[in-house]
Design an enzyme around this catalytic site. Structure first.
Site, mmCIF file in Angstrom:
data_model
loop_
_atom_site.group_PDB
_atom_site.id
_atom_site.type_symbol
_atom_site.label_atom_id
_atom_site.label_comp_id
_atom_site.label_asym_id
_atom_site.label_seq_id
_atom_site.Cartn_x
_atom_site.Cartn_y
_atom_site.Cartn_z
ATOM 1 N N LYS A 1 20.688 34.599 48.757
ATOM 2 C CA LYS A 1 20.815 35.081 47.376
ATOM 3 C C LYS A 1 22.294 35.176 46.995
ATOM 4 O O LYS A 1 23.174 35.093 47.868
ATOM 5 C CB LYS A 1 20.140 36.450 47.250
ATOM 6 C CG LYS A 1 20.780 37.536 48.096
ATOM 7 C CD LYS A 1 19.937 38.808 48.081
ATOM 8 C CE LYS A 1 20.554 39.878 48.956
ATOM 9 N NZ LYS A 1 19.643 41.010 49.169
ATOM 10 N N TYR B 1 53.499 46.966 40.286
ATOM 11 C CA TYR B 1 53.130 47.817 39.151
ATOM 12 C C TYR B 1 53.009 49.274 39.564
ATOM 13 O O TYR B 1 52.473 49.584 40.631
ATOM 14 C CB TYR B 1 51.793 47.361 38.564
ATOM 15 C CG TYR B 1 51.895 46.068 37.782
ATOM 16 C CD1 TYR B 1 52.682 45.991 36.625
ATOM 17 C CD2 TYR B 1 51.199 44.942 38.187
ATOM 18 C CE1 TYR B 1 52.767 44.809 35.907
ATOM 19 C CE2 TYR B 1 51.270 43.759 37.464
ATOM 20 C CZ TYR B 1 52.054 43.696 36.332
ATOM 21 O OH TYR B 1 52.136 42.536 35.619
#
Ligand SMILES: *Cc1c(COP(=O)(O)O)cnc(C)c1O
Length: 369
Positions: free
Chosen positions: A35, A260
């Site tokens: 899946k 950042y």
């Protein structure tokens, strides 16, 4: 030159991991669970390596069509069954076996026109409370199915919520066994964690393994019960490598910040490398500063925040590393080195499943041995 990032899918690791499932459940047939596009590896890429499975289990009908298009004529199981009545037409046409987990799905079958009766897996909710009939309602659902001309064989199935953890499977196993008792039909209960952790039951035919086991995450080389056990413990190999290169190097002085938010500050002189890999490639943004990473096959750590296209790694102890050095974000590195996806996932407060499924579209993928 394209950006140096790429993912590798290792066919030998896939085949070897599947063999581990077989060895752990020697008397059972094995569903290779593919899946979510084979847990992010690509159904078409894993197909050859996993053809030794007894069947493929998935839940998206388009993925079932892809498995048939590859030439697979053996069993295909839809783990969630049909989502609407007309899905049954595809089941008939492609000979898909399907889970039946609720009354509506039986209603749809009862009015479905088919030449060939369907093989169904009747799902019990034995305690997870996701899909399935409660133990009390199970036999009535079985009897309803059994009376339908549209239905051929009925197999019995349930799913464990805690096969990887402390609570374990005994309570669900007891609920299942009590409710199915003398019902005929093949049984399927075990996911990867149950295959590996609940492997032996004295008589050789483990009660949890029964007729069909459903091997998912273990096939892809992630430990279902990490951190209690890692892939080395279970003798699994990473089936996916995410790798890139250093595209920049920065010397830092004490007090210099990285990335950042300046979330990392150098405690002293150090050297960092900038890797062409960021969260837009599927690397988790929440991977904390200090997440393990391999540079030229040597384990080091990330520093600072992960950006969209880049992240930084500590090169202080790696004087040889420089521009172009190979960086393994997870998987198999140079010289037989390895970084389990589970180690990275843990540092990002998630699980290996999520990282492999989230490999980004923009990363080129190559199938290798
Ligand atoms: C996904 C899934 C599996 C496989 O689980 P793993 O933990 O990846 O082995 C087994 N059974 C069902 C019903 C599933 O949805």
């Amino acid at each position: 030159m394209p950006r140096p990032i790429e993912a590798l899918i290792h066919s030998a690791a896939l085949a070897g991991n599947l063999a581990r499932a077989r060895a752990a459940a020697p008397d059972a047939k094995v569903w290779a669970v593919v899946k979510a596009n084979a847990y992010g590896h690509g159904i078409e890429r894993v197909y050859e390596a996993l053809r030794g499975a007894d069947g493929f289990a998935l839940l998206d009908l388009a993925e079932a069509e892809r498995i048939r298009a590859l030439g697979w004529r053996g069993p295909v199981l839809l783990l969630e069954g049909c989502f609407e009545p007309r899905d049954l037409e595809l089941c008939s046409r492609l000979d898909l076996w399907h889970a039946v987990h609720c009354d509506a799905q039986i209603d749809w079958l009862a009015v479905h026109k088919t030449h060939k009766p369907h093989r169904v897996f009747l799902k019990m909710n034995s305690g997870m409370n996701r899909l399935g009939f409660t133990p009390a309602a199970y036999r009535a659902a079985w009897a309803r199915l059994n009376a339908l001309p549209q239905v051929d064989e009925i197999s019995l199935m349930t799913h464990f919520s805690d096969a990887d953890g402390l609570r374990g499977i005994a309570h669900q196993l007891a609920a299942f066994e009590a409710a199915v008792q003398d019902l005929p039909g093949e049984r399927s209960l075990a996911n990867s964690a149950a295959i590996l952790r609940h492997a032996t039951a004295g008589d050789g035919r483990a009660a949890v393994h029964h007729d069909w086991v459903r091997a998912g995450i273990l096939v892809y080389g992630s430990a279902p019960d990490f951190p209690e056990h890692d892939i080395a413990h279970w003798a699994l190999r990473p089936a996916m490598t995410l790798r890139s290169r250093l595209i920049g190097v920065q010397p830092l002085e004490r007090g210099d910040a990285v990335g950042y938010g300046s979330s990392f500050t150098a405690p002293g002189p150090m050297r960092i490398g900038i890797v062409a890999c960021g969260y837009a490639d599927g690397y988790p943004r929440h991977a904390a500063s200090g997440t393990p990473v391999l540079v030229d096959g040597v384990r080091t750590r990330t520093v600072g925040r992960v950006s969209m296209d880049m992240l930084a790694v500590d090169l202080t102890a790696l004087p040889q590393a420089g521009l172009g050095s190979e960086v393994t974000l997870w998987g198999q590195g140079p010289g037989g080195s390895r970084l389990a996806i589970d180690d990275v996932a843990q540092a990002a407060a998630t699980i290996g499943y999520e990282l492999m499924c989230a490999l980004a579209q923009r990363v080129p993928v190559r199938l290798v041995v």
